[in-house]
Write a protein that holds these residues in place. Structure first.
Motif, mmCIF file in Angstrom:
data_model
loop_
_atom_site.group_PDB
_atom_site.id
_atom_site.type_symbol
_atom_site.label_atom_id
_atom_site.label_comp_id
_atom_site.label_asym_id
_atom_site.label_seq_id
_atom_site.Cartn_x
_atom_site.Cartn_y
_atom_site.Cartn_z
ATOM 1 N N LYS A 30 0.816 -1.215 0.000
ATOM 2 C CA LYS A 30 0.000 0.000 0.000
ATOM 3 C C LYS A 30 0.847 1.262 0.000
ATOM 4 O O LYS A 30 0.483 2.264 -0.632
ATOM 5 N N GLU A 31 1.994 1.247 0.669
ATOM 6 C CA GLU A 31 2.807 2.447 0.809
ATOM 7 C C GLU A 31 3.387 2.923 -0.522
ATOM 8 O O GLU A 31 3.808 4.079 -0.641
ATOM 9 N N ARG A 32 3.440 2.043 -1.535
ATOM 10 C CA ARG A 32 4.008 2.438 -2.831
ATOM 11 C C ARG A 32 2.993 2.264 -3.954
ATOM 12 O O ARG A 32 3.337 2.366 -5.123
ATOM 13 N N ARG A 33 1.749 2.042 -3.608
ATOM 14 C CA ARG A 33 0.737 1.717 -4.611
ATOM 15 C C ARG A 33 0.490 2.876 -5.579
ATOM 16 O O ARG A 33 0.416 2.691 -6.793
ATOM 17 N N GLY A 34 0.377 4.082 -5.059
ATOM 18 C CA GLY A 34 0.144 5.232 -5.923
ATOM 19 C C GLY A 34 1.293 5.459 -6.881
ATOM 20 O O GLY A 34 1.096 5.716 -8.079
ATOM 21 N N GLU A 35 2.525 5.371 -6.373
ATOM 22 C CA GLU A 35 3.706 5.559 -7.212
ATOM 23 C C GLU A 35 3.753 4.531 -8.338
ATOM 24 O O GLU A 35 3.988 4.866 -9.508
ATOM 25 N N ARG A 36 3.520 3.252 -7.997
ATOM 26 C CA ARG A 36 3.634 2.188 -8.997
ATOM 27 C C ARG A 36 2.532 2.260 -10.042
ATOM 28 O O ARG A 36 2.781 2.090 -11.245
ATOM 29 N N LEU A 37 1.296 2.498 -9.616
ATOM 30 C CA LEU A 37 0.202 2.605 -10.583
ATOM 31 C C LEU A 37 0.420 3.793 -11.513
ATOM 32 O O LEU A 37 0.159 3.709 -12.722
ATOM 33 N N ALA A 38 0.915 4.912 -10.978
ATOM 34 C CA ALA A 38 1.155 6.085 -11.809
ATOM 35 C C ALA A 38 2.333 5.861 -12.754
ATOM 36 O O ALA A 38 2.315 6.311 -13.908
ATOM 37 N N THR A 39 3.377 5.150 -12.297
ATOM 38 C CA THR A 39 4.518 4.865 -13.161
ATOM 39 C C THR A 39 4.107 3.974 -14.323
ATOM 40 O O THR A 39 4.486 4.209 -15.484
ATOM 41 N N TYR A 40 3.320 2.936 -14.022
ATOM 42 C CA TYR A 40 2.817 2.098 -15.110
ATOM 43 C C TYR A 40 1.984 2.922 -16.097
ATOM 44 O O TYR A 40 2.134 2.791 -17.321
ATOM 45 N N SER A 41 1.099 3.780 -15.583
ATOM 46 C CA SER A 41 0.251 4.595 -16.453
ATOM 47 C C SER A 41 1.090 5.504 -17.343
ATOM 48 O O SER A 41 0.738 5.744 -18.501
#
Length: 394
Positions: free
Chosen positions: A127-138
């Motif tokens: 959860k702590e890196r979920r926003g970063e990873r989803l945005a990087t993939y996008s």
């Protein structure tokens, strides 16, 4: 274990880049020009362009829910198979109907692939890196989307419509190869009784739809895309008719908006991990509302550049935080269903924006039309503040 998850994430980013490069190679500007070359009229061209998005409206929730039941891998491969082989169907087109049917079929690619990839990232990222990873993939997928139209236009100039369709297929096959021997990321079930599958699917649907925060976040993102669709559809016409810009200047406006969103998404995703999703989403909506209101009051090239760059950043602020928020709000066994519902509602907004904008511009002019969408984003921020509460216990 973390190294393995990191490698899987890199492969997803590569696959997403190649898949959306493939998709955009056979979308804009290729499809409208191809339809025109077949003698298709403007209204019919609009339906042809929208056909793949319509498929997403009906397909994303279904594919996300099925991935919760049968596992992500099967659905991931199914989506990439469409990316790989649907482009070659365009070579068989002999008229309007066949082109429309193929556009609906090609829409299955993103309808399946999009929510399943979001669910996979939710599976493998803490959860702590979920926003970063989803945005990087996008951002990786968006880079493919940005390159495709430019490359497709060049290929049409070099060798006609066959070239971009063949190149689209090649990129799709490369995307499929990039996930060769992909492991299952969640425990899958393979119920033999169709009634069991149906029961699980309906249970997932009921649980997700009954969550007002998930629905509220999805509707908020749809309103953001509703406004963005209007901007994409009518800034070019405004820039030409009212500001007197040349075609290369109009193209540059779109380029800088895309680049600003692309570069900001990973940063904004990481920020949402730190400061929380809700304040970031509200701030992005308010910023977007103010920029849309200002656009029809500016007729200077560099002024419009400044506004579209800021609007691109405002979009990045919102869309980098909403997908991880959807994951935060739902239970693990419903990640696919939640992201599928999110994609379906978002596509409704994106498809409706240009249609409503066309009516408003024709009847009321640019200032009133853009003012309407500005108020819409202001309403979205208030609605989101009231309807959506973060849940940190799931």
């Amino acid at each position: 274990m973390e190294d393995r998850k990191g490698r899987l994430f890199i492969r997803l980013c590569l696959s997403g880049f190649l898949a959306f490069l493939s998709y955009s190679l056979s979308r804009f500007p290729v499809i409208p020009l191809y339809a025109e070359s077949l003698g298709v009229g403007p209204k019919a061209i609009g339906l042809i362009v929208a056909a793949s998005t319509i498929t997403g409206i009906f397909g994303k929730f279904l594919s996300g829910g099925l991935s919760d039941i049968y596992g992500r891998r099967r659905l991931l491969i199914a989506g990439l198979l469409v990316f790989a082989f649907a482009p070659y169907l365009y070579l068989l087109v002999n008229g309007y109907i066949s082109l429309l049917v193929i556009r609906f079929i090609h829409g299955l690619a993103t309808a399946i692939f999009g929510p399943v990839v979001s669910a996979i990232i939710s599976d493998i990222v803490e959860k702590e890196r979920r926003g970063e990873r989803l945005a990087t993939y996008s951002s990786a997928a968006m880079a493919g989307n940005a390159i495709g139209p430019w490359l497709g236009g060049i290929l049409i100039s070099v060798g006609g419509f066959t070239y971009p369709f063949v190149a689209s297929g090649i990129a799709g096959i490369a995307a499929l190869i990039s996930i060769f021997r992909w492991p299952e990321t969640i425990h899958k079930t393979t119920p033999g009784d169709l009634s069991i599958v149906k029961g699980r699917f309906i249970d997932g649907l009921r649980e997700v739809v009954s969550d007002l925060s998930i629905l509220g976040a999805s509707i908020t993102q749809a309103l953001q895309f509703f406004a963005t669709g209007a901007i994409e559809g009518f800034i070019p016409i405004y820039a030409k008719q009212e500001a007197g810009l040349k075609p290369w200047q109009i193209g540059f406006l779109f380029g800088v908006q895309t680049v600003s969103t692309l570069m900001a998404r990973p940063i904004m995703g990481a920020m949402s991990d730190r400061i929380g999703r809700r304040p970031q989403i509200i701030a992005g909506l308010l910023c977007g509302a103010s920029i849309i209101w200002m656009i029809p009051h500016i007729k200077i090239f560099y002024g419009l550049i400044s506004l579209v760059v800021i609007y691109g950043l405002a979009v990045a602020v919102v869309i980098s935080a909403t997908p991880p928020l959807i994951t935060d709000l739902c239970k693990r066994h419903n990640y696919g269903s939640a992201h599928g519902l999110f994609g379906t509602i978002t596509d409704m907004g994106h498809a409706g924006g240009p249609i409503v904008a066309g009516i408003l511009v024709a009847d009321l002019g640019y200032r009133m039309a853009f003012g309407f969408f500005s108020i819409g984003l202001l309403f979205a921020s208030i609605f989101f503040f009231i309807a959506v509460k973060e849940n940190n216990n799931r």
